[in-house]
Motif scaffolding. Sequence first.
Motif, PDB file in Angstrom:
ATOM      1  N   SER A 157       0.738  -1.183  -0.125  1.00 24.78           N
ATOM      2  CA  SER A 157      -0.158  -0.114  -0.237  1.00 24.78           C
ATOM      3  C   SER A 157       0.695   1.370   0.003  1.00 24.78           C
ATOM      4  CB  SER A 157      -0.965   0.243   1.186  1.00 24.78           C
ATOM      5  OG  SER A 157       0.181   0.313   2.389  1.00 24.78           O
ATOM      6  N   LEU A 158      -0.043   2.051   0.057  1.00 20.16           N
ATOM      7  CA  LEU A 158       0.831   3.598  -0.171  1.00 20.16           C
ATOM      8  C   LEU A 158       0.979   4.010   0.536  1.00 20.16           C
ATOM      9  CD1 LEU A 158       2.349   5.719  -2.304  1.00 20.16           C
ATOM     10  CD2 LEU A 158       0.656   6.038  -2.981  1.00 20.16           C
ATOM     11  N   ALA A 159       1.758   4.603   1.418  1.00 19.89           N
ATOM     12  CA  ALA A 159       1.923   5.749   2.503  1.00 19.89           C
ATOM     13  C   ALA A 159       2.657   6.730   1.842  1.00 19.89           C
ATOM     14  CB  ALA A 159       2.922   4.642   3.781  1.00 19.89           C
ATOM     15  N   ALA A 160       2.986   7.473   1.003  1.00 19.50           N
ATOM     16  CA  ALA A 160       3.518   8.304   0.830  1.00 19.50           C
ATOM     17  C   ALA A 160       4.522   8.378  -0.829  1.00 19.50           C
ATOM     18  CB  ALA A 160       4.836   9.793   2.071  1.00 19.50           C
ATOM     19  N   VAL A 161       4.282   9.895  -0.953  1.00 20.70           N
ATOM     20  CA  VAL A 161       5.390   9.859  -2.261  1.00 20.70           C
ATOM     21  C   VAL A 161       5.277  11.655  -2.569  1.00 20.70           C
ATOM     22  CG1 VAL A 161       3.186  10.256  -4.198  1.00 20.70           C
ATOM     23  CG2 VAL A 161       4.900   9.603  -4.908  1.00 20.70           C
ATOM     24  N   GLN A 162       6.558  11.529  -3.169  1.00 18.27           N
ATOM     25  CA  GLN A 162       6.701  12.483  -3.160  1.00 18.27           C
ATOM     26  C   GLN A 162       8.194  12.621  -4.237  1.00 18.27           C
ATOM     27  OE1 GLN A 162       6.228  15.794  -1.154  1.00 18.27           O
ATOM     28  NE2 GLN A 162       7.062  17.370  -2.595  1.00 18.27           N
ATOM     29  N   ALA A 163       7.165  14.361  -5.163  1.00 19.89           N
ATOM     30  CA  ALA A 163       8.058  13.892  -6.898  1.00 19.89           C
ATOM     31  C   ALA A 163       8.396  15.788  -6.848  1.00 19.89           C
ATOM     32  CB  ALA A 163       6.965  13.773  -7.888  1.00 19.89           C
ATOM     33  N   THR A 164       9.169  15.590  -7.793  1.00 24.99           N
ATOM     34  CA  THR A 164       9.760  16.983  -7.708  1.00 24.99           C
ATOM     35  C   THR A 164      10.502  16.370  -9.380  1.00 24.99           C
ATOM     36  OG1 THR A 164      11.973  16.618  -7.770  1.00 24.99           O
ATOM     37  CG2 THR A 164      11.209  17.486  -5.493  1.00 24.99           C
ATOM     38  N   CYS A 165      10.104  17.486 -10.583  1.00 24.32           N
ATOM     39  CA  CYS A 165      10.898  17.857 -12.163  1.00 24.32           C
ATOM     40  C   CYS A 165      10.740  19.348 -12.321  1.00 24.32           C
ATOM     41  CB  CYS A 165       9.315  17.080 -12.447  1.00 24.32           C
ATOM     42  SG  CYS A 165       7.762  17.686 -12.461  1.00 24.32           S
ATOM     43  N   GLY A 166      10.682  19.170 -13.939  1.00 28.19           N
ATOM     44  CA  GLY A 166      11.211  20.435 -14.174  1.00 28.19           C
ATOM     45  C   GLY A 166      12.443  20.989 -15.161  1.00 28.19           C
ATOM     46  N   THR A 167      12.715  21.812 -15.965  1.00 31.34           N
ATOM     47  CA  THR A 167      13.602  22.649 -16.457  1.00 31.34           C
ATOM     48  C   THR A 167      14.878  21.958 -16.036  1.00 31.34           C
ATOM     49  OG1 THR A 167      13.464  24.480 -17.020  1.00 31.34           O
ATOM     50  CG2 THR A 167      12.229  23.109 -18.292  1.00 31.34           C
ATOM     51  N   LEU A 168      15.051  22.649 -15.275  1.00 28.46           N
ATOM     52  CA  LEU A 168      16.628  23.132 -14.124  1.00 28.46           C
ATOM     53  C   LEU A 168      16.893  21.790 -13.443  1.00 28.46           C
ATOM     54  CD1 LEU A 168      15.224  26.272 -12.062  1.00 28.46           C
ATOM     55  CD2 LEU A 168      16.418  26.132 -14.147  1.00 28.46           C
ATOM     56  N   GLY A 169      16.526  20.653 -13.439  1.00 32.29           N
ATOM     57  CA  GLY A 169      17.347  19.673 -13.084  1.00 32.29           C
ATOM     58  C   GLY A 169      16.542  18.609 -13.432  1.00 32.29           C
ATOM     59  N   LEU A 170      17.171  17.057 -12.319  1.00 25.77           N
ATOM     60  CA  LEU A 170      17.099  15.664 -12.957  1.00 25.77           C
ATOM     61  C   LEU A 170      15.489  15.560 -12.345  1.00 25.77           C
ATOM     62  CD1 LEU A 170      19.824  13.657 -12.552  1.00 25.77           C
ATOM     63  CD2 LEU A 170      18.639  14.453 -14.346  1.00 25.77           C
ATOM     64  N   SER A 171      14.309  14.511 -12.608  1.00 20.54           N
ATOM     65  CA  SER A 171      13.119  14.604 -11.637  1.00 20.54           C
ATOM     66  C   SER A 171      13.404  13.457 -11.004  1.00 20.54           C
ATOM     67  CB  SER A 171      12.560  14.081 -12.809  1.00 20.54           C
ATOM     68  OG  SER A 171      12.028  14.951 -13.968  1.00 20.54           O
ATOM     69  N   THR A 172      13.366  13.056  -9.188  1.00 18.94           N
ATOM     70  CA  THR A 172      13.541  13.195  -8.729  1.00 18.94           C
ATOM     71  C   THR A 172      12.210  12.437  -8.430  1.00 18.94           C
ATOM     72  OG1 THR A 172      13.537  14.370  -6.816  1.00 18.94           O
ATOM     73  CG2 THR A 172      15.759  13.649  -8.015  1.00 18.94           C
ATOM     74  N   ALA A 173      12.388  11.053  -7.443  1.00 19.85           N
ATOM     75  CA  ALA A 173      10.534  10.686  -6.818  1.00 19.85           C
ATOM     76  C   ALA A 173      10.561  10.253  -5.174  1.00 19.85           C
ATOM     77  CB  ALA A 173       9.981   9.989  -7.512  1.00 19.85           C
ATOM     78  N   THR A 174      10.455   9.972  -4.042  1.00 14.82           N
ATOM     79  CA  THR A 174      10.687   9.907  -2.862  1.00 14.82           C
ATOM     80  C   THR A 174       9.090   9.137  -2.763  1.00 14.82           C
ATOM     81  OG1 THR A 174      12.145  11.505  -2.346  1.00 14.82           O
ATOM     82  CG2 THR A 174      11.570   9.732  -0.685  1.00 14.82           C
ATOM     83  N   VAL A 175       9.417   7.539  -2.359  1.00 11.78           N
ATOM     84  CA  VAL A 175       7.795   7.165  -2.245  1.00 11.78           C
ATOM     85  C   VAL A 175       8.439   6.006  -1.312  1.00 11.78           C
ATOM     86  CG1 VAL A 175       6.683   4.623  -3.319  1.00 11.78           C
ATOM     87  CG2 VAL A 175       7.122   6.810  -4.721  1.00 11.78           C
ATOM     88  N   LYS A 176       6.921   6.041  -0.236  1.00 15.56           N
ATOM     89  CA  LYS A 176       7.601   5.264   0.968  1.00 15.56           C
ATOM     90  C   LYS A 176       6.181   4.921   0.740  1.00 15.56           C
ATOM     91  CE  LYS A 176       7.498   6.961   4.848  1.00 15.56           C
ATOM     92  NZ  LYS A 176       6.589   7.498   6.262  1.00 15.56           N
ATOM     93  N   LEU A 177       6.409   3.182   0.689  1.00 19.67           N
ATOM     94  CA  LEU A 177       4.736   1.810   0.877  1.00 19.67           C
ATOM     95  C   LEU A 177       5.270   0.861   2.140  1.00 19.67           C
ATOM     96  CD1 LEU A 177       6.155   0.297  -3.072  1.00 19.67           C
ATOM     97  CD2 LEU A 177       4.729   2.205  -2.413  1.00 19.67           C
TER      98      LEU A 177
END
Length: 636
Positions: free
Chosen positions: A497-517
């Motif tokens: 089950s999904l507890a949390a997800v946080q993502a950052t993206c855009g033209t200034l850097g790499l897209s990253t995502a943190t996922v807590k299951l």
Amino acid sequence: MAASAKPFCSTTQQPPTPIANRLPSPSQPPALSSRAAPRFAHGLSAAAGVRASPSARRLRALVRPIRASSQHQQQQQQLPRRRPEYVPSRIDDPNYVRIFDTTLRDGEQSPGATMTSAEKLVVARQLARLGVDIIEAGFPASSPDDLDAVRSIAIEVGNTPVGEEGHVPVICGLSRCNRKDIDAAWEAVRHARRPRIHTFIATSEIHMQHKLRKTPEQVVAIAREMVAYARSLGCPDVEFSPEDAGRSNREFLYHILEEVIKAGATTLNIPDTVGYTLPYEFGNLIADIKANTPGIENAIISTHCQNDLGLATANTLAGARAGARQLEVTINGIGERAGNASLEEVVMAIKCRGELLDGLYTGINSQHITLTSKMVQEHSGLHVQPHKAIVGANAFAHESGIHQDGMLKYKGTYEIISPDDIGLTRANEFGIVLGKLSGRHAVRSKLVELGYEISDKEFEDFFKRYKEVAEKKKRVTDEDIEALLSDEIFQPKVIWSLAAVQATCGTLGLSTATVKLIAPDGEEKIACCVGTGPVDAAYKAVDEIIQIPTVLREYGMTSVTEGIDAIATTRVVITGDVSSNSKHALTSLNRSFSGSGASMDVVVSSVRAYLSALNKMCSFAGAVKASSEVPESTSV
């Protein structure tokens, strides 16, 4: 103009005035203008006895049949027609056609269209409200989970009267012609008030030679023995299908059908398994079977038409006109390969053009069609194309100026069916508009209106999600409600089950995502990854935690409603990664799994859908492990 032409099919709007009522009566001369009256005043009496001109005689000949046909049609529409009492091997009204819905069995064979047991039960309840005569609830021998789902439907839907007439549908389970399959089917459906076992074996030369590797004599012996075995278990209603009947030898068909009738078959289903026949061919096939099969009067002839050449609905109607009195269909026409005959198309064609089909009729409550179509779309993840007949988004849309002009003057000019007839327009009886201030009573009333019955605990879980969305939206629509229900209630067994997800993206850097299951044992696990975008990064983080190699076959996202605050619904289809360097046990499963998720955040919606598909894969793997074998796929 043909006298039998029916310009308008709606039961909720009055058809245009027949030509006979708009033309001058043949027995009375047309009214004369005041200017012309003096000239003809002395000759009116004499003119009445003068022989009519050829054009006048033609006009009278045209008017009489149109008036008679119109009156006959109106009388037929006014006569109430009740569903005949169910008897397995006969129908007391020769004009009644049974509707056999196989959405939950053949429809679920669409790639990626797997439904959870909870979703199947909800759809089965709605099919009963729709008025289908027989629900083929699944293929019980395919897995323990499918057997449990069919059993649940048999217990609940197969014993609960619905509607004013207290209709209880037949609950059917599919089986191959072997004892193990038939035992599983009987175990699943025997709890219903009206159980049925549907067994099949291939009869075409190409199937017998290359798939079964059996002689025609062996096939006949197996069919006869297994139908008799199904009856010996105590099942009073057994359906037999000669798979690929459309390409089978006619004389062989007559023979095997005769033998299974003797063994106790009550319904003989004639499948065009690969959608090969043309309508006139299939109609002739049904007529020939009816004319040449000994004992056919002791069984019901059925049709099952695939849509490989786009002719499933046409073939089904041709079969009905030739004598078939059970029609096998699916909601939205979903099914193996190109799908099956569409229930809504077949039913509305019979309702709309019954006078050309010898007065045939069904027990379907057509005002439930739209609701049922949307429910199946939501739970299967298979959305219909906009131009789909009857239930497509454009089915009642008019953009051409000429068409719009005609519609404004009279709707019957370009609509042969009223949207009301299929339940397309649904106004809330109490004028309730849901929003952030709506309470539990109002929300629960809306769920009942939409055809959903859920437990108190499920409702509390749903209401929590509803409030989260309502705080961000001014108005919550029916589509929002259905998307949230699918995401919150009708999900597979929760393993991860999904507890949390946080993502950052855009033209200034790499897209990253943190996922807590949250793992099956309750432990929280976190991963952070980079990707080509926020969704790709989030999926890689999920893969790093769960460690199940998969291939993403399909990814799609739709906006449930218009507006910047719309809920996004995501649907994915995954398979196990069968590459040579993949060693995980789940990757050997030759099956695809679909998942859906909903959220106002597109990344959260995407992760929910991916987890839904992964949970289905894990659940199926557990069921397969508990079973002795994975049965081959079916195609009737």
